[in-house]
Scaffold this active site. Structure first.
Site, PDB file in Angstrom:
ATOM      1  N   ILE A 173       0.733  -1.036   0.001  1.00  0.00           N
ATOM      2  CA  ILE A 173       0.011   0.021   0.023  1.00  0.00           C
ATOM      3  C   ILE A 173       1.007   1.263   0.039  1.00  0.00           C
ATOM      4  O   ILE A 173       2.059   1.161   0.542  1.00  0.00           O
ATOM      5  CB  ILE A 173      -1.216   0.194   1.246  1.00  0.00           C
ATOM      6  CG1 ILE A 173      -1.856  -1.247   1.321  1.00  0.00           C
ATOM      7  CG2 ILE A 173      -1.858   1.165   1.177  1.00  0.00           C
ATOM      8  CD1 ILE A 173      -1.148  -2.280   2.311  1.00  0.00           C
ATOM      9  N   CYS A 174       0.435   2.266  -0.659  1.00  0.00           N
ATOM     10  CA  CYS A 174       0.973   3.723  -0.808  1.00  0.00           C
ATOM     11  C   CYS A 174       2.615   3.374  -1.082  1.00  0.00           C
ATOM     12  O   CYS A 174       2.859   2.436  -2.245  1.00  0.00           O
ATOM     13  CB  CYS A 174       1.147   4.399   0.496  1.00  0.00           C
ATOM     14  SG  CYS A 174       1.430   6.072   0.547  1.00  0.00           S
ATOM     15  N   ALA A 175       3.576   3.805  -0.709  1.00  0.00           N
ATOM     16  CA  ALA A 175       5.053   3.751  -1.206  1.00  0.00           C
ATOM     17  C   ALA A 175       5.564   2.556  -0.464  1.00  0.00           C
ATOM     18  O   ALA A 175       6.861   2.360  -0.769  1.00  0.00           O
ATOM     19  CB  ALA A 175       5.944   4.886  -0.578  1.00  0.00           C
ATOM     20  N   GLY A 211      -2.727   2.518  -3.985  1.00  0.00           N
ATOM     21  CA  GLY A 211      -2.039   3.704  -4.131  1.00  0.00           C
ATOM     22  C   GLY A 211      -1.905   4.603  -2.806  1.00  0.00           C
ATOM     23  O   GLY A 211      -1.370   3.861  -1.900  1.00  0.00           O
TER      24      GLY A 211
END
Length: 235
Positions: free
Chosen positions: A103-105, A153
């Protein structure tokens, strides 16, 4: 349905953005016969990027084989990407999982471990371009599925991501039941996204983010060089 537990591993680390993984935890922990392992080097509190204490439940050395491996991002990942012990664990235990997810970075940590080369991935919009350093293909979507790689994202995409993972692992009926039970029907108070935000607001966010993005890019570059060196040696 098989009586074999669904083994889920979620990595904790100091400076993590807790919502990256606590949102997915709320969904994935409710999968039928799920066993969730909150993973870190030691069983001791780790502090999130905004000061929330979190307690791991399973050390790296005690981690079982996993069906789902999950990792998020956060400011602490700049140090994590320089930590050979963490990257080795992600590469070996995460890479052997049935589903390799982020998730995310957190996708950049997967990339540093060599697990995203040639795969499509979502990422936070401010760091999406960094995926190319690891041979990954950035996709501007909230949730991306590429074979057994599933990525969300930005931070809040973790909940959408988790329902997609649930559907992949247990089928749509289970995922729909969980979505209904948790009453997931987001109605954000403001219609503001990367796609429709005023240019001056996007520019301000990018400007404010320059110092930490510079540090993160430097960590990504170092990790990419290590990965390239390792791949050269193993070739």
């Amino acid at each position: 349905m098989s009586s074999k537990p669904i083994e889920i591993g979620i990595v904790f680390f100091p400076g993590m953005t807790q919502l990256d993984v606590t949102g997915p935890f709320e969904v994935l922990a409710r999968l039928p016969n799920a066993r969730v392992h909150l993973l870190w080097k030691r069983i001791e509190p780790v502090i999130s990027d905004v000061g929330l204490p979190l307690l791991p439940t399973t050390t790296f050395s005690d981690c079982p084989d996993l069906d789902i491996f999950c990792i998020g991002g956060g400011p602490g990942m700049t140090s994590i990407m320089d930590d050979d012990e963490v990257i080795a664990f992600v590469r070996e235990k995460g890479g052997a999982a049935r589903f390799v997810t982020s998730i995310c970075a957190g996708c950049l940590i997967l990339g540093a471990a060599g697990l995203l080369t040639g795969y499509k991935s979502a990422c936070h919009w401010l760091m999406r371009d960094m995926l190319a350093c690891f041979g990954a293909i950035a996709v501007h979507k909230r949730v991306v599925v590429d074979r057994n790689r599933i990525s969300g994202g930005g931070v809040t995409a973790g909940v959408d991501f988790a329902f997609q993972v649930a559907a992949e692992v247990c089928g749509e009926d289970v995922a729909k039941r969980l979505q209904l039970f948790l009453e997931y029907q987001p109605e954000p108070p403001f219609d503001i996204t990367v796609q429709n935000a005023p240019p001056e607001l996007l520019a301000k966010l990018r400007s404010d983010s320059v110092p930490w993005l510079r540090d993160r890019q430097a960590a990504v570059d170092r990790a990419a060089r290590k990965l390239a060196s390792r791949e050269t040696v193993s070739a």
